[in-house]
Design a protein around this motif. Sequence first.
Motif, PDB file in Angstrom:
ATOM      1  N   PHE A  85       0.541  -1.307   0.135  1.00  0.00           N
ATOM      2  CA  PHE A  85      -0.319  -0.329  -0.026  1.00  0.00           C
ATOM      3  C   PHE A  85       0.729   1.362  -0.211  1.00  0.00           C
ATOM      4  O   PHE A  85       0.491   1.892  -0.553  1.00  0.00           O
ATOM      5  CB  PHE A  85      -0.701  -0.074   1.221  1.00  0.00           C
ATOM      6  N   CYS A  86       2.032   1.146   0.794  1.00  0.00           N
ATOM      7  CA  CYS A  86       2.324   2.801   0.852  1.00  0.00           C
ATOM      8  C   CYS A  86       4.103   2.000   1.197  1.00  0.00           C
ATOM      9  O   CYS A  86       4.330   1.467   1.889  1.00  0.00           O
ATOM     10  CB  CYS A  86       2.571   3.171   1.894  1.00  0.00           C
ATOM     11  N   HIS A  87       5.503   1.924  -0.133  1.00  0.00           N
ATOM     12  CA  HIS A  87       6.304   1.448   0.381  1.00  0.00           C
ATOM     13  C   HIS A  87       7.174   2.643   0.480  1.00  0.00           C
ATOM     14  O   HIS A  87       7.638   3.430  -0.748  1.00  0.00           O
ATOM     15  CB  HIS A  87       6.599   0.193  -0.335  1.00  0.00           C
ATOM     16  N   ARG A  88       8.661   2.709   0.796  1.00  0.00           N
ATOM     17  CA  ARG A  88       9.621   3.656   0.694  1.00  0.00           C
ATOM     18  C   ARG A  88      10.872   2.423   0.240  1.00  0.00           C
ATOM     19  O   ARG A  88      11.261   1.502   1.194  1.00  0.00           O
ATOM     20  CB  ARG A  88       9.886   4.278   1.517  1.00  0.00           C
ATOM     21  N   ASP A  89      11.484   3.003  -0.739  1.00  0.00           N
ATOM     22  CA  ASP A  89      12.664   1.782  -1.272  1.00  0.00           C
ATOM     23  C   ASP A  89      13.245   2.740  -0.986  1.00  0.00           C
ATOM     24  O   ASP A  89      13.773   3.329  -0.066  1.00  0.00           O
ATOM     25  CB  ASP A  89      12.749   2.043  -2.885  1.00  0.00           C
ATOM     26  N   GLU A  90      15.059   1.611  -1.671  1.00  0.00           N
ATOM     27  CA  GLU A  90      16.581   2.496  -0.685  1.00  0.00           C
ATOM     28  C   GLU A  90      16.367   3.812  -0.869  1.00  0.00           C
ATOM     29  O   GLU A  90      17.876   4.511  -0.508  1.00  0.00           O
ATOM     30  CB  GLU A  90      17.497   1.093  -1.178  1.00  0.00           C
ATOM     31  N   PHE A  91      16.190   3.798  -2.423  1.00  0.00           N
ATOM     32  CA  PHE A  91      16.294   5.572  -2.222  1.00  0.00           C
ATOM     33  C   PHE A  91      15.289   6.833  -1.886  1.00  0.00           C
ATOM     34  O   PHE A  91      15.754   8.006  -2.494  1.00  0.00           O
ATOM     35  CB  PHE A  91      15.974   5.997  -4.409  1.00  0.00           C
ATOM     36  N   GLY A  92      14.480   6.032  -0.409  1.00  0.00           N
ATOM     37  CA  GLY A  92      13.591   6.949  -0.454  1.00  0.00           C
ATOM     38  C   GLY A  92      12.614   7.396  -1.228  1.00  0.00           C
ATOM     39  O   GLY A  92      11.549   8.598  -0.601  1.00  0.00           O
ATOM     40  N   ARG A  93      11.814   6.954  -1.788  1.00  0.00           N
ATOM     41  CA  ARG A  93      10.947   6.952  -3.091  1.00  0.00           C
ATOM     42  C   ARG A  93      10.149   6.169  -3.009  1.00  0.00           C
ATOM     43  O   ARG A  93      10.117   4.979  -2.226  1.00  0.00           O
ATOM     44  CB  ARG A  93      10.930   6.725  -4.891  1.00  0.00           C
ATOM     45  N   LEU A  94       8.615   6.641  -2.603  1.00  0.00           N
ATOM     46  CA  LEU A  94       7.601   5.529  -1.799  1.00  0.00           C
ATOM     47  C   LEU A  94       6.750   5.851  -3.511  1.00  0.00           C
ATOM     48  O   LEU A  94       6.954   5.838  -4.121  1.00  0.00           O
ATOM     49  CB  LEU A  94       6.454   6.921  -1.586  1.00  0.00           C
ATOM     50  N   SER A  95       6.060   4.376  -3.422  1.00  0.00           N
ATOM     51  CA  SER A  95       5.221   3.811  -4.070  1.00  0.00           C
ATOM     52  C   SER A  95       4.362   3.122  -3.541  1.00  0.00           C
ATOM     53  O   SER A  95       4.660   2.752  -2.344  1.00  0.00           O
ATOM     54  CB  SER A  95       6.038   3.014  -5.172  1.00  0.00           C
ATOM     55  N   GLY A  96       3.090   2.481  -3.878  1.00  0.00           N
ATOM     56  CA  GLY A  96       2.236   1.915  -3.756  1.00  0.00           C
ATOM     57  C   GLY A  96       0.687   1.956  -3.992  1.00  0.00           C
ATOM     58  O   GLY A  96       0.673   2.980  -4.491  1.00  0.00           O
ATOM     59  N   TYR A  97      -0.140   0.619  -3.997  1.00  0.00           N
ATOM     60  CA  TYR A  97      -1.261   0.906  -4.224  1.00  0.00           C
ATOM     61  C   TYR A  97      -1.742   2.522  -3.437  1.00  0.00           C
ATOM     62  O   TYR A  97      -2.773   3.085  -4.473  1.00  0.00           O
ATOM     63  CB  TYR A  97      -2.146   0.033  -3.898  1.00  0.00           C
ATOM     64  N   ALA A  98      -2.124   2.370  -2.144  1.00  0.00           N
ATOM     65  CA  ALA A  98      -2.722   3.553  -0.913  1.00  0.00           C
ATOM     66  C   ALA A  98      -1.800   4.566  -1.652  1.00  0.00           C
ATOM     67  O   ALA A  98      -2.816   5.885  -1.998  1.00  0.00           O
ATOM     68  CB  ALA A  98      -2.911   3.050  -0.121  1.00  0.00           C
ATOM     69  N   TYR A  99      -0.678   4.405  -1.879  1.00  0.00           N
ATOM     70  CA  TYR A  99       0.216   6.182  -2.243  1.00  0.00           C
ATOM     71  C   TYR A  99      -0.188   6.469  -3.724  1.00  0.00           C
ATOM     72  O   TYR A  99      -0.476   8.040  -4.004  1.00  0.00           O
ATOM     73  CB  TYR A  99       1.488   5.511  -1.820  1.00  0.00           C
ATOM     74  N   GLU A 100      -0.493   5.094  -4.791  1.00  0.00           N
ATOM     75  CA  GLU A 100      -1.067   6.757  -5.993  1.00  0.00           C
ATOM     76  C   GLU A 100      -2.610   6.262  -5.652  1.00  0.00           C
ATOM     77  O   GLU A 100      -2.541   7.215  -6.753  1.00  0.00           O
ATOM     78  CB  GLU A 100      -0.797   5.126  -6.769  1.00  0.00           C
ATOM     79  N   PHE A 101      -3.021   5.996  -5.124  1.00  0.00           N
ATOM     80  CA  PHE A 101      -4.409   6.661  -4.609  1.00  0.00           C
ATOM     81  C   PHE A 101      -4.408   7.639  -4.718  1.00  0.00           C
ATOM     82  O   PHE A 101      -5.143   8.335  -5.120  1.00  0.00           O
ATOM     83  CB  PHE A 101      -5.431   5.619  -4.027  1.00  0.00           C
ATOM     84  N   GLN A 102      -3.801   7.671  -3.447  1.00  0.00           N
ATOM     85  CA  GLN A 102      -3.474   9.139  -2.480  1.00  0.00           C
ATOM     86  C   GLN A 102      -3.638  10.702  -3.656  1.00  0.00           C
ATOM     87  O   GLN A 102      -4.181  11.589  -3.655  1.00  0.00           O
ATOM     88  CB  GLN A 102      -3.069   8.932  -1.544  1.00  0.00           C
ATOM     89  N   ARG A 103      -2.223   9.733  -4.499  1.00  0.00           N
ATOM     90  CA  ARG A 103      -1.477  11.260  -5.630  1.00  0.00           C
ATOM     91  C   ARG A 103      -2.811  11.398  -6.408  1.00  0.00           C
ATOM     92  O   ARG A 103      -2.899  12.531  -6.813  1.00  0.00           O
ATOM     93  CB  ARG A 103      -0.896  10.766  -6.012  1.00  0.00           C
ATOM     94  N   ASP A 104      -3.575  10.555  -6.890  1.00  0.00           N
ATOM     95  CA  ASP A 104      -4.647  11.024  -7.533  1.00  0.00           C
ATOM     96  C   ASP A 104      -5.985  11.434  -6.753  1.00  0.00           C
ATOM     97  O   ASP A 104      -6.440  12.471  -7.643  1.00  0.00           O
ATOM     98  CB  ASP A 104      -4.793   9.346  -8.693  1.00  0.00           C
ATOM     99  N   ILE A 105      -6.111  11.270  -5.765  1.00  0.00           N
ATOM    100  CA  ILE A 105      -6.800  12.709  -5.075  1.00  0.00           C
ATOM    101  C   ILE A 105      -6.879  13.824  -4.780  1.00  0.00           C
ATOM    102  O   ILE A 105      -7.394  14.675  -4.674  1.00  0.00           O
ATOM    103  CB  ILE A 105      -7.499  11.664  -4.229  1.00  0.00           C
ATOM    104  N   ALA A 106      -5.135  14.074  -4.662  1.00  0.00           N
ATOM    105  CA  ALA A 106      -4.881  14.988  -4.295  1.00  0.00           C
ATOM    106  C   ALA A 106      -4.583  16.020  -5.679  1.00  0.00           C
ATOM    107  O   ALA A 106      -5.065  17.426  -5.771  1.00  0.00           O
ATOM    108  CB  ALA A 106      -3.307  15.277  -4.470  1.00  0.00           C
TER     109      ALA A 106
END
Length: 937
Positions: free
Chosen positions: A37-58
């Motif tokens: 739903f919300c994952h931060r990789d080794e470079f500090g980048r966020l991604s995931g099901y909820a993260y993308e949904f929240q970005r579209d809501i924004a």
Amino acid sequence: MFFDAMKKYVFCLVLLSFCLSAFAEKVVRVGCFDSRFCHRDEFGRLSGYAYEFQRDIATYTGWRYEYVEDSWPNLFQMLKEGKIDLLSDVSFTEDRTRSILFSSYAMGVEKYLLYAPLAAGASFADVRNLEGKIVGVNKGSVQVGIFKKWESQMGIKTKIVELVDDESVQAAMLNSGKLDAIVSGDAYETVEQMVPQTEIGSSDIFFGVNKKRPDLLEELNRAMAAVFRTNGYYTQDLYKKYVDNLRNNKFLDANELEWLKKRRTIKVGYRDNYMAFCAKDEKTGELKGALSDYLKMMSSVFKNASIKFEPVAFASTQASLDALKRGDVDCVFPINLDPYDSEKAGVLSTKSFAGTDMYAIVHKDNYKNFSVVNENVVAVNRDNPNYESFLQVHFPKWKPVIVATTDDALRYVSQKKATTLLVSNFRIKHFERKLDELNLFGIATSHIMKLSFAVRNDDLILYSILNRCISLIPREELDAALTSSALQDYNTSFLDVIKQNYLTFMIVGGSVLFVIVVLLVRTFRSEMKYKKANRQLESSYDHLKIALAAAQEASRAKTTFLNSMSHDIRTPMNGIIGMTAIATAHLDDPEKLKDCLKKISGASDHLLSLINDVLDVSRIESGRTTLNREEFAIDKMFIDITNMAQSLASQKHHNFVVDYSGLRNMNAVGDPLRLRQVILNILSNAIKYTPEGGTIKATLSELPSSTIGFADYLFVCEDNGLGMDPKYLEKIFEPFSRDELDENKRAIQGTGLGMSIARSLARMMDGDIRVDSVLGKGSRIEVPFKLMVGKEQSAGSVDDVSLDQLLQKDFSDKRILIVEDNELNMEIAKEFFATTKINFETAWNGKEAFSMYEEHDAGYYDMIFMDIQMPMMDGHQATRAIRSSGKPDATTIPIVAMSANAFTEDMETSKRSGMNDHIAKPINVSRLVMLMEKYLR
């Protein structure tokens, strides 16, 4: 008129205020838990099901997110307490509506699985094995109730432990044996650390909203409705992107493992001579093409089993299907059958894992008039059900003409017996030569043929295994394998290139021939230039050899330096650690304790000098060293230096002679600290490298000066010591260099940096260092330098007072403030000041120090000793705050920096911030008491 204008003005202001408030950016605190739903990789980048949904809501709300990262149970508790505003993956319950708000629309469906540790494999496939086991479930989640209901249905009883940890901790607990199983969602991030066993239930999931933020809920619902209007399959697409491709099925269950154990080898029937997809290699008889790569990937895709495939070639697709029905093979590739055609053929088609754009081959005469929507006659190979099915679905108007081979089909189109022939884009290059010969041309149809495996209707376990293999292999890897095979299959001879580009070849060939003739003519001219250049190259080579030798020598010097530094640093450290241990063991013996402390102090001074040397050479080489400008008595400075050197020389019974009778201008302006460093370095070397009973003479004189207002000085150090080898004299000023040729000198400690630093500093004073030495007889070192002439100093300065006299002074009528954030440094400072009987108070940072200063009347503190680097407010900020406070003594109270920042620019920064003076750490007691005498008397 005036009032009308004012009304319009006020109306505009109100309207502007309303617009600004309407479009003001809202900050939303959103919970982010490490999962799909919300994952931060080794470079500090966020991604995931909820993260993308929240970005579209924004994009519809204009919200700006502040991400709060923790485990889901902790974030859910924070949501209920109002510490965050938004949280994803919240299942609806009536009980929760009392503490949080729910979005009107579900953000998806979450499935709940039972996971076992890696070592357990598929041990819980039989749910009865769960009886009495410890099962971890997220605290406060609906999973607790769903699992209890499931275990009741299964007739088992487990011990449930509610967890608040994040996924990685839960996985570690599972694999360490603290838990026997875990219940979690299918979006579990750490699925490769455990084995999924069975699905226990599911629920709709929503966005949870802070109860105190109903304004967010209204905007959220509108935004979600807009997202769903744009894409009716939005949540399904997100699930496929982030969850469905999870590797949570990388483990075969017990039934599948048993099936694979019995079957041992899976026979794969394939169509021969069908590159770039598959073909039998004529030389080796092995399978080649994309299918070969696919089977290699599939053989090792599962964590708990490897699959062995055996490819079997057939002349046609229909022949391989017939073999499948007979049981000669277990599956067939490639197949393009929709569900209806699969049912008619009596087989099951797996998921497609390869796709190919289909091209229509037409005669060049028909190129302009050809259209895929017209009624066309298409040539189709016999025994190829893939094309028959594809035509019926995508080109129902086309009439097929059955031919024996693809070559026959090409001839039919060339002879206009057929309008077209369908060919894969990956195979069209294979026929390129034939197309040119037959005057044919390829046109893209914009339709894709999807390729799959076919298995028998009753072979459901193999069907499941193959589908999971296809899901587990990334699509880009499958596409890359197909593209690679297509490129390898495309072989064109040089003769083919000439035929296809005859005119171009003739033009290029003639041009090349002309260029060759010109080059032959110019070759002779170039020969002379070459010989000349070769001579220059030989000369350059000699210079490069010299440069290389110098570089290698520098490298060796640095290596020697590192080895030496390792030894030199460990030696005083050994003394400090060893003497500390000895002192601890003899606390009841004052004399022994005093001796240990004296040796610890000596070792600490030596270690500090090593560190200072390394820092100095680094700053000088980088150009960051600057000289201070202050007035000082050069004769007194020279006396101080020679007194220090005299104490060292007396330990080796040297005859130490000092002469400064040639001085005329006793007061100078410059950097006494750096000048002292240069002179003391040279004297220290003389003392170290002169055997016991030797003679050392230190002379400071003044030369006639040609510059008004400046004085030219000359420092000379002469000794009858070991002297220096002529080879070493050539590199004496290079950093890290030491005279290692004489065995007597190898045992003498040093970094090889002193003379490099000394000459650099001397040159910054418009001076230099000249060295004259004879091995075995001694050395003479001259340091000429120039300083500005200063004013006459008044008698009786602080520098004339000895440390013993200063320590006897009584400061009991004075009060100081000590500001220091380090406990050990504060303890040392308090002990130092206690010896002077002065009253002192302490502060742990600049903010506390400023508050204590403001709380008391002017004159309460007589002096402030201020550290620089501190939390809350640093020393410079605190000093500026005191100076600008407006109190009567704000500009007059002495403030002295007491910091480990010891460089000249650090001292200048302290003075610019309003400090009166600067004392460097480690603290010199003599310097400390002198400053107290200077500012408190």
